[in-house]
Design a protein around this motif. Sequence first.
Motif, PDB file in Angstrom:
ATOM      1  N   SER A  65      33.835   8.919 -26.469  1.00  0.00           N
ATOM      2  CA  SER A  65      33.829   8.879 -27.935  1.00  0.00           C
ATOM      3  C   SER A  65      33.660   7.501 -28.566  1.00  0.00           C
ATOM      4  CB  SER A  65      35.135   9.501 -28.471  1.00  0.00           C
ATOM      5  OG  SER A  65      35.205  10.866 -28.137  1.00  0.00           O
ATOM      6  N   ILE A  66      33.598   6.430 -27.776  1.00  0.00           N
ATOM      7  CA  ILE A  66      33.504   5.084 -28.346  1.00  0.00           C
ATOM      8  C   ILE A  66      32.179   4.413 -27.995  1.00  0.00           C
ATOM      9  CG2 ILE A  66      34.622   2.843 -28.554  1.00  0.00           C
ATOM     10  CD1 ILE A  66      36.299   5.287 -29.508  1.00  0.00           C
ATOM     11  N   LEU A  97      28.641   4.379 -27.499  1.00  0.00           N
ATOM     12  CA  LEU A  97      27.479   5.207 -27.813  1.00  0.00           C
ATOM     13  C   LEU A  97      26.411   5.155 -26.728  1.00  0.00           C
ATOM     14  CD1 LEU A  97      27.077   4.337 -31.615  1.00  0.00           C
ATOM     15  CD2 LEU A  97      27.909   6.487 -30.637  1.00  0.00           C
ATOM     16  N   TYR A 121      28.750   9.844 -22.950  1.00  0.00           N
ATOM     17  CA  TYR A 121      29.191   9.959 -24.342  1.00  0.00           C
ATOM     18  C   TYR A 121      29.078  11.414 -24.805  1.00  0.00           C
ATOM     19  CZ  TYR A 121      29.576   9.106 -29.355  1.00  0.00           C
ATOM     20  OH  TYR A 121      29.968   9.132 -30.668  1.00  0.00           O
ATOM     21  N   PRO A 155      31.815  11.621 -31.617  1.00  0.00           N
ATOM     22  CA  PRO A 155      32.780  10.740 -32.270  1.00  0.00           C
ATOM     23  C   PRO A 155      34.176  11.355 -32.285  1.00  0.00           C
ATOM     24  CG  PRO A 155      30.797  10.993 -33.603  1.00  0.00           C
ATOM     25  CD  PRO A 155      30.723  12.019 -32.523  1.00  0.00           C
ATOM     26  N   GLN A 162      35.589  15.049 -33.612  1.00  0.00           N
ATOM     27  CA  GLN A 162      34.477  15.994 -33.613  1.00  0.00           C
ATOM     28  C   GLN A 162      34.373  16.644 -32.240  1.00  0.00           C
ATOM     29  OE1 GLN A 162      30.728  14.637 -35.235  1.00  0.00           O
ATOM     30  NE2 GLN A 162      31.742  13.210 -36.638  1.00  0.00           N
TER      31      GLN A 162
END
Length: 450
Positions: A35-36, A38, A43, A46, A49
């Motif tokens: 989530s961090i 990108l 990945y 975010p 979500q």
Amino acid sequence: MSITVSPAEARVIVKDAYLYGWPLSENYNTIFAYSIDLGNPNYKAPINQIFNDPKVFTPADTAIVTPNSDTPYSFITVDLRAEPLVISVPAMVPENRYFSFQCIDLYTFNFSYIGTRATGNGGGNFLLAGPSWEGGDRSRFDGICYCESDLALLIGRTQLFEPDDIDAVKAIQSQYKVQTLSQFLGSSESPKPPDISWPTPVGADGGKTPAVFGIINFMLQFCPVNPTEVGLMERFSRIGVGPGLPFNTKDLSPEMLAAFEGGIADAWAEFEALNKKIAAGEVKSSDFFGSREYLNNNYLYRFTGAKVGIYGNSKQEAIYPFYSADSDDQIPDGATSRYTITLPELPPAKAFWSITMYDAKTQLLVENSLGRYLVNTSMEDKFVYGDDGSLTIYLQNAQPPEALIPNWLPAPAAPFYAVMRLYVPETEAYEGDWSPAPMVRAGDASVEKA
């Protein structure tokens, strides 16, 4: 960085602080990747979500060791600092489809579940609340999950009955929903938490060095001190370990650096001693996963769970008998030997069972000519059974005779281990006398490779 003890004293504290904190660093590796970062190939989405992965794990997935490849996953990295979240799930179709959302805090405790076993298959809205939430109207929710850390990871699993069932799984995943409490209640705006300056993870290699304590300190600032650990945190502070404390290995004297390295080595020695008990069947892997209350501050067990299979389920949800040694207490090696597991009867699972193959060095799934990484419940009508009704699984690198291919679990030409999984196991499986059938060496490996 303030260290108030001698190197000899520090080494003892470091060992305990490492056993306590290393799982938080491993957890951070995943959260950062999911989530961090990108640019990370792993990945997902975010924070706050949901990401639905409409496929099962393969050898190309490397973020989680000993991954489950039975169920398509959903992932939510959650930030509960500003307000709770609401997790909404649909009724399952068909009614007997297994699903779950495993709720994991920063310590790697399983603090709650939403799913077939815990809340049923009828769907609903579930409140996920962090330590700062002071409460409110609970009447609109089908359940409340309380997390003791500000950040957490939710892992959803949705049962795939067979390959052509994937569209049905996708339809269910599309109905999973995550909202802030404000959004759920109809507000157009949600309070925003302060920004976080995310450090670069130290990774697998750095995780075995004193640098890991910088990540541990970072993670601890999102974990209000548990009442049972006030004394522990005071002790750890003597070596510069604590919520948000600065930590830089360059500030350590040569003697203190040696003490930290020695304490970390001592922690791994404790793990290896316990790992031998696992291989000997003296300790069940299901003992390493669960809530804070269940683990009762057994930090070696929590550490071991994070090492052998981070994010393992609590035993009521699933158990994972490990085949890390054969019946002669030898490490299985597909380069030299062939093995069998003969099940007199199918494993006692209310939802489903599986046996999955892993490379011992990487702890990941194994590439093979069949693209088969496991055998499981969905294959029961395709297996070849013995005259007595027993089922023999063949774990080997070379392809067996054509008639036995349905029962073949391809192994690498290297050391390996296998894991049996029982989802929603019968009570006898984790509290009674039931034991998994042993893995038996069946002969030398063939020169033909999978």
